[in-house]
Design a protein around this motif. Structure first.
Motif: not given
Ligand code: MRU
Length: 368
Positions: A164-165, A193-201, A203-211, A219-222
């Protein structure tokens, strides 16, 4: 934190001194937009539709929501109404209750004529405190990361998995789970950092990865299901997540999917830590699985996805077979037995009633 060289918090009093500004998180990762909250209803709406989200930021926004309400109607009734409207916005993050309780108890003692000013002061205080708490969490968490780093070859990064974020966008600044990451990175400890994408919203792919990206943290989104595999192959040194509500006994409620990460971590002897600011502790609860209310969100978050096409326009598409039912529980509970430790502003605690009570005796007394 920095956005293109400029320092931002996620929420602040606008220059007019009369309204509040937020970073509109529904626009991420495609746009960075500031939204204005002029009324308590604007604040409630921002929490409900997730323009702001993340337990600490929800609490801070609610505190400003009360302040905006006091400007319109500072009577006792106005205060009670504002608190009850704001309390209904989201059910799981206990910081919302914590901030509103604090506002109600403080403001009821203030003459109505001075309530708006007192409420803005309190909201500012809550924001400043949040930053202090997160910085302390960062310092304590950095020690864990530094200890792992010492076991590595020179330059080899410590691999941290997060879900999540729980970054600065979920708080006023620094984040909870990310504070140790940012501090380690700034302190010269190599991290990834391995960033879980965190479906359905997402937050990982959109927010954590962004920041993390804007701060220059590797970091890597998975996909959400990759964590177990990465742990089996020694690619995760430590898991650090945030939490929306933690019981007095150390059961941790966080974004849906956190529990599965904790199970995988246990099976692979990967330490599983939760960054826990004290306002997120619910001292009234002992059994997280039974007692924490889990938000059930609209099924359209599961059946539909929004993203930017290669042409650059934002589109929403359906991704589930037509006619299928969808379920969307937004949080789950990780029992204390799966948690290695709680990184709090007062140090790293064992997830037990005794350790939590010893670290925060004044909160135990207040809830008795
Ligand atoms: O539904 P959200 O985006 O509000 O959920 C946020 C989370 O689950 C975070 O991990 C949690 O609030 C910790 S934030 C410091």
């Amino acid at each position: 934190m920095n956005v293109d060289g400029k320092k931002y918090r996620t929420i602040w009093l606008a220059k007019d001194g009369d309204s509040v500004e937020i970073i509109d998180q529904t626009k991420f990762p495609y746009a960075f937009e500031i939204a204005k909250l002029r009324t308590m209803e604007d604040a409630a709406h921002a929490i409900r539709v997730m323009q702001v989200r993340g337990a600490p930021l929800i609490g801070a926004t609610a505190a400003y929501g009360v302040a905006l309400a006091m400007r319109a109607d500072s009577s006792d009734e106005g205060l009670h109404n504002a608190c009850s409207v704001l309390l209904q916005t989201r059910p799981t993050a206990v910081n919302l209750h914590w901030a509103l309780d604090r506002a109600r108890k403080n403001l009821i003692r203030v003459e109505p004529a001075y309530r708006a000013a007192a409420a803005f002061t309190l909201a500012n205080e809550i924001c400043d405190e949040d930053i202090g708490i997160n910085m302390a969490i960062g310092m304590h968490g950095m020690e864990l990361i530094a200890a792992i780093s010492e076991t590595k070859r020179k330059g080899e990064p410590v691999n941290i998995l997060t879900h999540c974020n729980a970054g600065w966008l979920a708080t006023v600044d620094w984040g909870t789970a990310t504070a140790p990451v940012y501090m380690s990175h700034e302190g010269g400890i190599p991290v990834h950092v391995w960033v879980d994408e965190t479906r359905p919203r997402n937050q990982g792919a959109f927010l954590t990865a962004w920041e993390l990206g804007h701060h220059g943290v590797p970091h890597t989104v998975v996909v959400d299901n990759a964590g177990g595999h990465l742990m089996q192959h020694g690619q995760v040194d430590i898991v650090i997540t945030g939490t929306d509500r933690t019981t007095a006994t150390g059961d941790v409620c966080n974004k849906i999917g956190t529990y599965l990460k904790a199970l995988a971590a246990k099976d692979n002897d990967v330490p599983f830590y939760v960054a826990l600011p004290s306002p997120t502790i619910d001292f009234a609860l002992s059994d997280g699985v039974r007692e924490i209310p889990i938000e059930e969100r609209d099924g359209s978050e599961v059946s539909r996805m929004t993203g930017r096409t290669d042409r650059g326009d934002i589109q929403t598409i359906n991704i589930v077979a037509e006619g299928s039912d969808v379920g969307n529980p937004a949080f789950d509970v990780t029992p204390a037995r799966l948690v290695t430790g709680l990184i709090t502003e007062r140090g790293i605690l064992e997830p037990s009633r005794q350790a939590i009570a010893q670290a925060f005796p004044e909160r135990v007394k207040m809830s008795a």
